[in-house]
Every structure is written in structure tokens, then in C-alpha cells.
Design an enzyme around this catalytic site. Structure first.
Site, PDB file in Angstrom:
ATOM      1  N   THR A  84      34.791  38.046  -1.952  1.00 23.92           N
ATOM      2  CA  THR A  84      35.911  38.912  -1.568  1.00 23.92           C
ATOM      3  C   THR A  84      36.276  38.672  -0.107  1.00 23.92           C
ATOM      4  O   THR A  84      35.493  38.109   0.655  1.00 23.92           O
ATOM      5  CB  THR A  84      35.547  40.403  -1.738  1.00 23.92           C
ATOM      6  OG1 THR A  84      34.457  40.724  -0.863  1.00 23.92           O
ATOM      7  CG2 THR A  84      35.170  40.717  -3.169  1.00 23.92           C
ATOM      8  N   ASP A  85      37.494  39.127   0.259  1.00 23.30           N
ATOM      9  CA  ASP A  85      37.900  39.073   1.663  1.00 23.30           C
ATOM     10  C   ASP A  85      38.424  40.445   2.080  1.00 23.30           C
ATOM     11  O   ASP A  85      38.380  41.381   1.286  1.00 23.30           O
ATOM     12  CB  ASP A  85      38.936  37.964   1.892  1.00 23.30           C
ATOM     13  CG  ASP A  85      40.247  38.236   1.153  1.00 23.30           C
ATOM     14  OD1 ASP A  85      40.565  39.407   0.861  1.00 23.30           O
ATOM     15  OD2 ASP A  85      40.959  37.267   0.864  1.00 23.30           O
ATOM     16  N   GLN A  86      38.891  40.555   3.309  1.00 30.66           N
ATOM     17  CA  GLN A  86      39.256  41.887   3.795  1.00 30.66           C
ATOM     18  C   GLN A  86      40.554  42.426   3.189  1.00 30.66           C
ATOM     19  O   GLN A  86      40.905  43.583   3.442  1.00 30.66           O
ATOM     20  CB  GLN A  86      39.299  41.920   5.321  1.00 30.66           C
ATOM     21  CG  GLN A  86      40.445  41.171   5.949  1.00 30.66           C
ATOM     22  CD  GLN A  86      40.366  41.239   7.459  1.00 30.66           C
ATOM     23  OE1 GLN A  86      39.286  41.167   8.050  1.00 30.66           O
ATOM     24  NE2 GLN A  86      41.492  41.371   8.130  1.00 30.66           N
ATOM     25  N   MET A  87      41.240  41.624   2.375  1.00 31.59           N
ATOM     26  CA  MET A  87      42.324  42.178   1.546  1.00 31.59           C
ATOM     27  C   MET A  87      41.736  42.980   0.385  1.00 31.59           C
ATOM     28  O   MET A  87      42.473  43.660  -0.327  1.00 31.59           O
ATOM     29  CB  MET A  87      43.165  41.045   0.942  1.00 31.59           C
ATOM     30  CG  MET A  87      44.368  40.627   1.751  1.00 31.59           C
ATOM     31  SD  MET A  87      45.379  39.467   0.796  1.00 31.59           S
ATOM     32  CE  MET A  87      45.402  38.081   1.945  1.00 31.59           C
ATOM     33  N   GLY A  88      40.414  42.826   0.158  1.00 29.36           N
ATOM     34  CA  GLY A  88      39.774  43.524  -0.953  1.00 29.36           C
ATOM     35  C   GLY A  88      39.871  42.767  -2.263  1.00 29.36           C
ATOM     36  O   GLY A  88      39.572  43.310  -3.328  1.00 29.36           O
TER      37      GLY A  88
END
Lengths: 154, 154, 154, 154
Positions: free
Chosen positions: B30-34
Site C-alpha cells: 500500500t501507499d499513502q493514498m491508501g
């Protein structure tokens, strides 16, 4: 003994507002073929986008703080030559399409020494809110849109 | 309490020899965009290729032991919907082009619950020796070539 | 508009031969907590090792060409504070143990702005041949061993 | 031809509530040493944590929905043997320490064929809110705390 590396991000040609980010291939990025694994190229493209947007006068962190995220809708990569551990690569990027709700960037990955075109590629992005709903950035964030337009104009 | 997950790799339709690998989205992906970061999709495609080739009766490790490696020459991904942490995804793969020196695979990424087409894509591969020189697999490794042909025929 | 980033690798203090590599947290390195995923720290440590060894007068590619590889036998990380997307981090590294067959490096990860100690860690390495058999580097590659010794002495 | 892989997650021994997740080493996880890169082990540990927590009757997605995140405060790995592409690995996990604000898990990575202990490790976690402030889970989320306690008791 003294040692340093210069990593430079420069505007290559004024007329097309192209930027260059430099990265060095990391050991963790290699695979058992002995080359940089192909899944790293989209990550390098993203490093170049971060630098590009920052160079445009606003950081991508700021874009996200404005409530806009730019998830990929499309990705293409043409792999021309292998890249190797410790290779210094230049990632050239320019904004090649802009609409009120979409962006497209184009990329070239160049090794300087010995000089070779390693890869080319494109990424397409929607501009959406944090809950993934499309945003008309031209209307709702005209300042950010103008920033992108300037990148295209030049 | 007893718990298990079934990860199944099945031939979906006999006539096009399509296979399915199942993966679960990892937290690290995952990344900080969710959402699952876009650079994971080529990795998932590769997991499906490994399973597909193994299902064809020869593992990719065996292909490499025969001195053949299959670096990417091209990659395309169309991202349709976001994938999220813990999503169970089916990666469908089929061999869509074959020449004596090249392969092309096509992919679909499906979430079953709720059902959605997450992404489609292709990868193009050269077949080369370990020092990255092209190999005519039809001539030099007819057994491996026939294996690929059978995947196309069916 | 003109823009550049300086990434500097300097010998911080002559007496302990410590080096610093600078990295910028990549978007792909974040996770859905909104912070840099913990599995990136060993990768950043490795970037620092590459720079450190290169700064010692020999690149790690050269060490590998001499037939020596240095797989990890141990890893520790203490995470003190989160690192975020676009954070500029300094990775300090020094060689803290050396035997004819083993190396240990220690690391500090520092964010300059606002200044914070992000993490500390260690990596332990065996020195082995390409088929993973231990090599007495002091005996068999005295030049490389002396290079490591100099890093300790200073 | 029909083919499938069974990935099983089982409670190994009732008395210590240990779970096992199985993973297959991905090509992208290899490096130019020809082995699985060491930075993948924390990712595999995390896959095991996801499965373990899910097996405890609540998914980690649910824990995050309750507003609790569990960032690492510490990581240790002892690498005993190399893992290779396509190796099927069992990741054994158990909860070895629990306080109202902290968790510690222990791990073993086992290859079944040929059988070998590949690595051992631990991860320490704080329990914090989404803005990274410590949460006393025993007080504020007693149901989730009891779930963790049950994992310890057995």
C-alpha cells in the site's frame, strides 16, 4: 579522504520544460538476472514526477494537502537496454497532455556512461479527491491547474 | 480455532489455456493514498507468469537453468479501480503471442468480493542467454518452445 | 526557472570515518499509515553501504567482481520516529566490527528539517564466495581487507 | 491439464497459538546475489502478522478501522540460510509480549524442501492512533486487547 556525489535536477531545454532527475540503481533493485528489475522503472518515473512538480513551484505533498491525488490510470514502459547496479541514470520527464481532469507524463531513462537510452515510458493520471472521486482541477483548484498549464506551455 | 486460506491456480477455460493465480494485497504494497501502489502490478503479473510456466510442466527456474532468461521489452497496465490492503485478487494470464525469439502475455486482475475488474495489462519478453544475447528458442531449445506452443494452441 | 538538489556524501568526522548518504523518501516507499514503510530502512542502509565502500576507494561492484559477496547474517533496526514522503534523510554509516570473515556496520537515520533522529540500526555480514562459501578475506584478498581496516582505524 | 497450489495457514501447536503462513519467493524479491533480498523478510513477517491477526478473529483492516495502528518500534532478523526464487517458505509467528501499549511478535522462516531454518526474527510495535499518539488499548479497546491476550494465553 573526501567524497561526494552531486545529484542535479536541471531544466534541460527551456522550450519543452523538460526536467531531469538522477538516480543511482540500488542493490535491492537488482534481480537474479543481474539487472535492475523492471518493476523499479515506474518507481523511478515517480521520483521524477515528485522532482518535476516540486520544480514547478509546488511540492506533490502540497498537491495532496489541497485534497488532490493523482492515481495512475495507465502505464507503459519500453525497455531498450538493461540497467545495472550502481548505474547513474537520468530520468527525463515532461508533461505531454493536460485536461481539467487528467495528466499524462512522458519519460526517458538515460545512462550517461556509457551513454545509452535505457527505457522510455508514459504514465496517465486522473485527478481525484482523497475518496477517489474525480476533481475538475481547472475549476476547483485554478492555481494548481495554471501551474500544470505553465509546464505545458513552455 | 483453525484457519486456512486456499490459494488456487486453475485453468479457467480449456480453449484459451488461461490460468489464474491468487494473491492477497500486502500491507507493504500500500501507499499513502491508501491503495496498492501501481508498481506492484508488474510484480503480480510476474507471480502469475511463474505459476503459468510451472503449470505448463516446467518451472521458470528450469527455463533459467537451460540458460534462457526472458527480460521484459515492454509493459502496459490499464488501472481501472484501486486495490486495497487484504484484497484477494485473481491474476488471470494467457500467452497471447509467440515467435521463436519473443513472448507476449496478457493479464486481467479481478477482485472477487465485491467483484470488479481492477486492471488489465501486457508484458512483452525477449528470450536471451544469460549474457543478454537473443536466443532462437525454437531452434535451440525445441522442447521448451513446444511447451510454449502448446500454451498458445489450447 | 531553474532547480537543483544537492545530494552530498561527506566524511563527517575524521576520527571515526563516518560517512553520510542522503536520500529522499519516495512515494512508493510510503504505506497506508502515511509513513515510510519499515522495510525500506534496510534498503537505505544498503544505499549507505554502497556509498561508503565506494568512498573507501573501491566500489561494491568491484568487491563482487573479486568474487566476494557480503550477504546479511543479522539486521537490527530501532524505529524512533516516523519518516514521511519527501523527507530528506541523512543515513550515517560506520564500520563497527571487522574480522577476516565478518563485517558489522552501524547506522543512524537523521532528518535535518525539522531535525530528528529517525532510526538507528546495525547490519552484520559474512564474506563469502559466489557459491556462498565463507572466504577469509584477510588472507585471500589482502588489498580489500586493508581497505576495510583503514575504515576501522580512522 | 489442471494445476493448483494450496497455501495453508494452520495453527501449529494449540498450546502456544503459533500460526503459519506460506509464501513463495517472488522473482522480484531476488537480487543479483541470486538469493531473496534481505529486505523482504520484514515484508514476509508482516504477511504472517496479517494472517495471524485475521486468524485471531479480527482482521488488521478492522484494527485500523478502530483507529489503532501498530507501527514498528524495533526489528531484528537473524539470517541463517539463503532463500531462493520459487522456494516455498513457512513463516511461523507467535505473539511473545503484550502490554497495554505494546506488542512483540517472534518469527521463524522455514523451507520445507529441503528442510532448513532460513531465518528467525522479532518485531516490536507500539499501539498508536492515526496521528501517531500512543493508545492504551487495554483501556480504550478492551475487546481488541482481549483478542491479543487470548493469543498469549494459549
Amino acid at each position: 579522504m573526501f567524497y561526494y556525489i552531486l545529484i542535479e535536477l536541471t531544466k534541460l531545454r527551456k522550450d519543452d520544460f523538460m526536467y531531469t532527475s538522477k538516480i543511482v540503481v540500488r542493490y535491492a533493485e537488482t534481480d537474479q538476472m543481474g539487472i535492475a528489475h523492471h518493476s523499479n522503472y515506474p518507481v523511478w518515473f515517480e521520483v521524477a514526477r515528485t522532482d518535476f512538480i516540486k520544480a514547478s513551484g509546488i511540492s506533490y505533498s502540497d498537491v495532496e494537502k489541497a485534497g488532490i491525488i493523482t492515481p495512475l490510470t495507465g502505464l507503459t514502459v519500453r525497455y531498450k537496454q538493461a540497467a545495472f547496479y550502481e548505474d547513474e541514470l537520468s530520468i527525463h520527464i515532461k508533461l505531454t497532455r493536460l485536461t481539467p481532469v487528467r495528466l499524462e507524463f512522458s519519460y526517458e531513462v538515460i545512462r550517461e556512461n556509457p551513454r545509452a537510452l535505457i527505457a522510455t515510458g508514459t504514465t496517465s493520471h486522473g485527478m481525484v479527491s482523497k475518496d477517489l472521486v474525480p476533481v475538475n482541477v481547472k475549476k476547483e483548484h485554478p492555481k494548481i491547474y495554471r501551474m500544470f498549464e505553465e509546464c505545458m506551455d513552455n
